[in-house]
Motif scaffolding. Sequence first.
Motif, PDB file in Angstrom:
ATOM      1  N   UNK A  38     -15.171  28.844   7.167  1.00  0.00           N
ATOM      2  CA  UNK A  38     -14.186  29.542   6.350  1.00  0.00           C
ATOM      3  C   UNK A  38     -13.371  28.539   5.547  1.00  0.00           C
ATOM      4  N   UNK A  39     -13.467  28.605   4.242  1.00  0.00           N
ATOM      5  CA  UNK A  39     -12.703  27.727   3.361  1.00  0.00           C
ATOM      6  C   UNK A  39     -11.738  28.539   2.496  1.00  0.00           C
ATOM      7  N   UNK A  40     -11.380  29.729   2.944  1.00  0.00           N
ATOM      8  CA  UNK A  40     -10.445  30.560   2.195  1.00  0.00           C
ATOM      9  C   UNK A  40      -9.064  29.921   2.163  1.00  0.00           C
ATOM     10  N   UNK A  41      -8.266  30.223   1.155  1.00  0.00           N
ATOM     11  CA  UNK A  41      -6.919  29.656   1.073  1.00  0.00           C
ATOM     12  C   UNK A  41      -6.056  30.083   2.263  1.00  0.00           C
ATOM     13  N   UNK A  42      -5.086  29.251   2.569  1.00  0.00           N
ATOM     14  CA  UNK A  42      -4.106  29.544   3.610  1.00  0.00           C
ATOM     15  C   UNK A  42      -2.886  30.152   2.934  1.00  0.00           C
ATOM     16  N   UNK A  43      -2.323  31.179   3.546  1.00  0.00           N
ATOM     17  CA  UNK A  43      -1.125  31.806   3.004  1.00  0.00           C
ATOM     18  C   UNK A  43       0.029  31.573   3.967  1.00  0.00           C
ATOM     19  N   UNK A  44       1.152  31.154   3.431  1.00  0.00           N
ATOM     20  CA  UNK A  44       2.370  30.984   4.210  1.00  0.00           C
ATOM     21  C   UNK A  44       3.328  32.066   3.756  1.00  0.00           C
ATOM     22  N   UNK A  45       3.771  32.854   4.704  1.00  0.00           N
ATOM     23  CA  UNK A  45       4.668  33.968   4.412  1.00  0.00           C
ATOM     24  C   UNK A  45       6.052  33.640   4.957  1.00  0.00           C
ATOM     25  N   UNK A  85       8.964  32.753   9.412  1.00  0.00           N
ATOM     26  CA  UNK A  85       7.897  32.004   8.751  1.00  0.00           C
ATOM     27  C   UNK A  85       6.597  32.248   9.502  1.00  0.00           C
ATOM     28  N   UNK A  86       5.538  32.492   8.771  1.00  0.00           N
ATOM     29  CA  UNK A  86       4.231  32.668   9.389  1.00  0.00           C
ATOM     30  C   UNK A  86       3.147  32.116   8.493  1.00  0.00           C
ATOM     31  N   UNK A  87       2.009  31.849   9.073  1.00  0.00           N
ATOM     32  CA  UNK A  87       0.873  31.359   8.305  1.00  0.00           C
ATOM     33  C   UNK A  87      -0.392  32.073   8.722  1.00  0.00           C
ATOM     34  N   UNK A  88      -1.219  32.431   7.740  1.00  0.00           N
ATOM     35  CA  UNK A  88      -2.476  33.100   8.056  1.00  0.00           C
ATOM     36  C   UNK A  88      -3.534  32.744   7.028  1.00  0.00           C
ATOM     37  N   UNK A  89      -4.746  33.117   7.368  1.00  0.00           N
ATOM     38  CA  UNK A  89      -5.884  32.896   6.492  1.00  0.00           C
ATOM     39  C   UNK A  89      -6.726  34.163   6.505  1.00  0.00           C
ATOM     40  N   UNK A  90      -7.164  34.584   5.349  1.00  0.00           N
ATOM     41  CA  UNK A  90      -8.109  35.694   5.279  1.00  0.00           C
ATOM     42  C   UNK A  90      -9.434  35.169   5.812  1.00  0.00           C
ATOM     43  N   UNK A  91      -9.934  35.808   6.852  1.00  0.00           N
ATOM     44  CA  UNK A  91     -11.166  35.351   7.474  1.00  0.00           C
ATOM     45  C   UNK A  91     -12.342  36.139   6.934  1.00  0.00           C
ATOM     46  N   UNK A  92     -13.363  35.411   6.534  1.00  0.00           N
ATOM     47  CA  UNK A  92     -14.605  36.045   6.125  1.00  0.00           C
ATOM     48  C   UNK A  92     -15.589  35.879   7.279  1.00  0.00           C
TER      49      UNK A  92
END
Length: 85
Positions: A27-34, A15-22
């Motif tokens: 940064x209010x980009x969505x969080x992705x859980x993989x 399990x991991x979690x990341x965010x596309x950083x601008x």
Amino acid sequence: MSTKEWFYCPTESSVGGYQEMSFDDENQNPVLIQIDNPEEYQVFKSEQFHQVQIAIDAKVFDSLAIAWCKKRKLHGALGGPDSEY
């Protein structure tokens, strides 16, 4: 341009979690859980509705949630001091 910033990615977990950083200050980009090879999941899909349910071990989710709260500096909102850890 953006890049992935992992806030939770232990080597022993699938399990991991990341965010596309601008390059914006806030940064209010969505969080992705993989989740690699989840033990249990369901996908519900109709013309008007989509839902994904994935089971995550409670202790792994605790660690993921804590990592996110630290990244976002939410300890004050959780009853802790307003300063960083």
